[in-house]
Scaffold this motif. Structure first.
Motif, PDB file in Angstrom:
ATOM      1  N   UNK A  46      -3.614  -5.798  15.524  1.00 53.03           N
ATOM      2  CA  UNK A  46      -3.809  -6.816  14.503  1.00 53.03           C
ATOM      3  C   UNK A  46      -2.518  -7.036  13.728  1.00 53.03           C
ATOM      4  N   UNK A  47      -2.250  -8.276  13.311  1.00 52.25           N
ATOM      5  CA  UNK A  47      -1.095  -8.521  12.442  1.00 52.25           C
ATOM      6  C   UNK A  47      -1.223  -7.701  11.152  1.00 52.25           C
ATOM      7  N   UNK A  48      -0.089  -7.314  10.592  1.00 53.22           N
ATOM      8  CA  UNK A  48      -0.085  -6.443   9.412  1.00 53.22           C
ATOM      9  C   UNK A  48      -0.853  -7.051   8.239  1.00 53.22           C
ATOM     10  N   UNK A  49      -0.741  -8.369   8.049  1.00 55.37           N
ATOM     11  CA  UNK A  49      -1.462  -8.991   6.933  1.00 55.37           C
ATOM     12  C   UNK A  49      -2.967  -8.779   7.076  1.00 55.37           C
ATOM     13  N   UNK A  50      -3.473  -8.870   8.299  1.00 54.59           N
ATOM     14  CA  UNK A  50      -4.898  -8.665   8.547  1.00 54.59           C
ATOM     15  C   UNK A  50      -5.279  -7.210   8.308  1.00 54.59           C
ATOM     16  N   UNK A  51      -4.418  -6.281   8.720  1.00 49.86           N
ATOM     17  CA  UNK A  51      -4.684  -4.861   8.480  1.00 49.86           C
ATOM     18  C   UNK A  51      -4.731  -4.564   6.980  1.00 49.86           C
ATOM     19  N   UNK A  52      -3.830  -5.174   6.231  1.00 51.78           N
ATOM     20  CA  UNK A  52      -3.804  -4.968   4.778  1.00 51.78           C
ATOM     21  C   UNK A  52      -5.084  -5.516   4.144  1.00 51.78           C
ATOM     22  N   UNK A  53      -5.508  -6.707   4.570  1.00 53.45           N
ATOM     23  CA  UNK A  53      -6.743  -7.279   4.004  1.00 53.45           C
ATOM     24  C   UNK A  53      -7.939  -6.390   4.295  1.00 53.45           C
ATOM     25  N   UNK A  54      -8.019  -5.845   5.521  1.00 48.15           N
ATOM     26  CA  UNK A  54      -9.131  -4.959   5.872  1.00 48.15           C
ATOM     27  C   UNK A  54      -9.089  -3.685   5.037  1.00 48.15           C
ATOM     28  N   UNK A  55      -7.925  -3.056   4.953  1.00 51.90           N
ATOM     29  CA  UNK A  55      -7.812  -1.800   4.202  1.00 51.90           C
ATOM     30  C   UNK A  55      -8.088  -2.021   2.716  1.00 51.90           C
ATOM     31  N   UNK A  56      -7.471  -3.036   2.131  1.00 45.61           N
ATOM     32  CA  UNK A  56      -7.663  -3.290   0.700  1.00 45.61           C
ATOM     33  C   UNK A  56      -9.117  -3.657   0.402  1.00 45.61           C
ATOM     34  N   UNK A  57      -9.695  -4.549   1.192  1.00 47.17           N
ATOM     35  CA  UNK A  57     -11.090  -4.932   0.985  1.00 47.17           C
ATOM     36  C   UNK A  57     -12.035  -3.755   1.130  1.00 47.17           C
TER      37      UNK A  57
END
Length: 190
Positions: free
Chosen positions: A113-124
């Motif tokens: 997954x692109x890093x932005x998507x990984x960040x959204x998943x982790x933060x959410x």
């Protein structure tokens, strides 16, 4: 500081042979597919690569690429601070591929997954976990507050500590990434 020059996928493709293309995504993202001919120097390793990039820029133009254009714009700002001119690919590899242009994918590379998507998943996930745990343990809500504050800080400073942490996870690393970076820096010096 002025904004870096931006090129659309069509503009970049028309001049691709003129550029040394630098992909600043995590090695795992790079291995999952990159602009043809791109060399991988992750954003967090960019300061170590400045002498090699200075040498490469003396021989020709640099084009900096990431998934969406956010990290490549940040990389161009870092390069500009070191008196190295570079352009960024508008919309990154997502726009490149969306424009019908192919990405190089090594055999056996797995999709990451692109890093932005990984960040959204982790933060959410952390925000939800803090709120749910807060039902039983009210102090757990501070986790949600901390993540929310981190996201605000990330937006204001255009940096992302969570992305830096996630980039170190095994699935975001390509095999032998340190060796690959050394080889890339050596190639840029020639």
């Amino acid at each position: 500081m002025t904004s870096p020059a931006s090129l659309s996928p069509a503009q970049a493709a028309a001049r691709l042979e003129e550029f040394t293309v630098i992909d600043v995504r995590a090695p795992g993202e790079y291995a999952a597919g990159h602009v043809p001919g791109a060399l991988n120097i992750p954003l967090d390793k960019l300061p170590d690569a400045l002498p090699a990039l200075k040498s490469a820029s003396a021989r020709g133009s640099l084009l900096v690429v990431c998934a969406s254009g956010v990290r490549s714009t940040r990389a161009c700002e870092i390069l500009a601070g070191a008196d190295i001119e570079a352009a960024t690919l508008t919309g990154g590899t997502s726009a490149w591929e969306g424009d019908g242009r192919g990405l190089d994918r090594p055999d056996g590379a797995r999709a990451v997954w692109p890093m932005e998507r990984q960040v959204r998943l982790a933060a959410g996930s952390l925000v939800v976990a803090g709120l749910v745990a807060g039902i039983r343990f009210p102090a757990a809500r501070w986790l949600s507050a901390g993540i929310g504050s981190g996201l605000v800080f990330s937006a204001v400073t255009n940096t992302c500590g969570m992305a830096s942490a996630l980039s170190k996870l095994p699935y975001n690393r390509a095999p032998r990434s340190a060796d690959d970076l050394d080889a890339t820096l050596e190639a840029l010096q020639r």
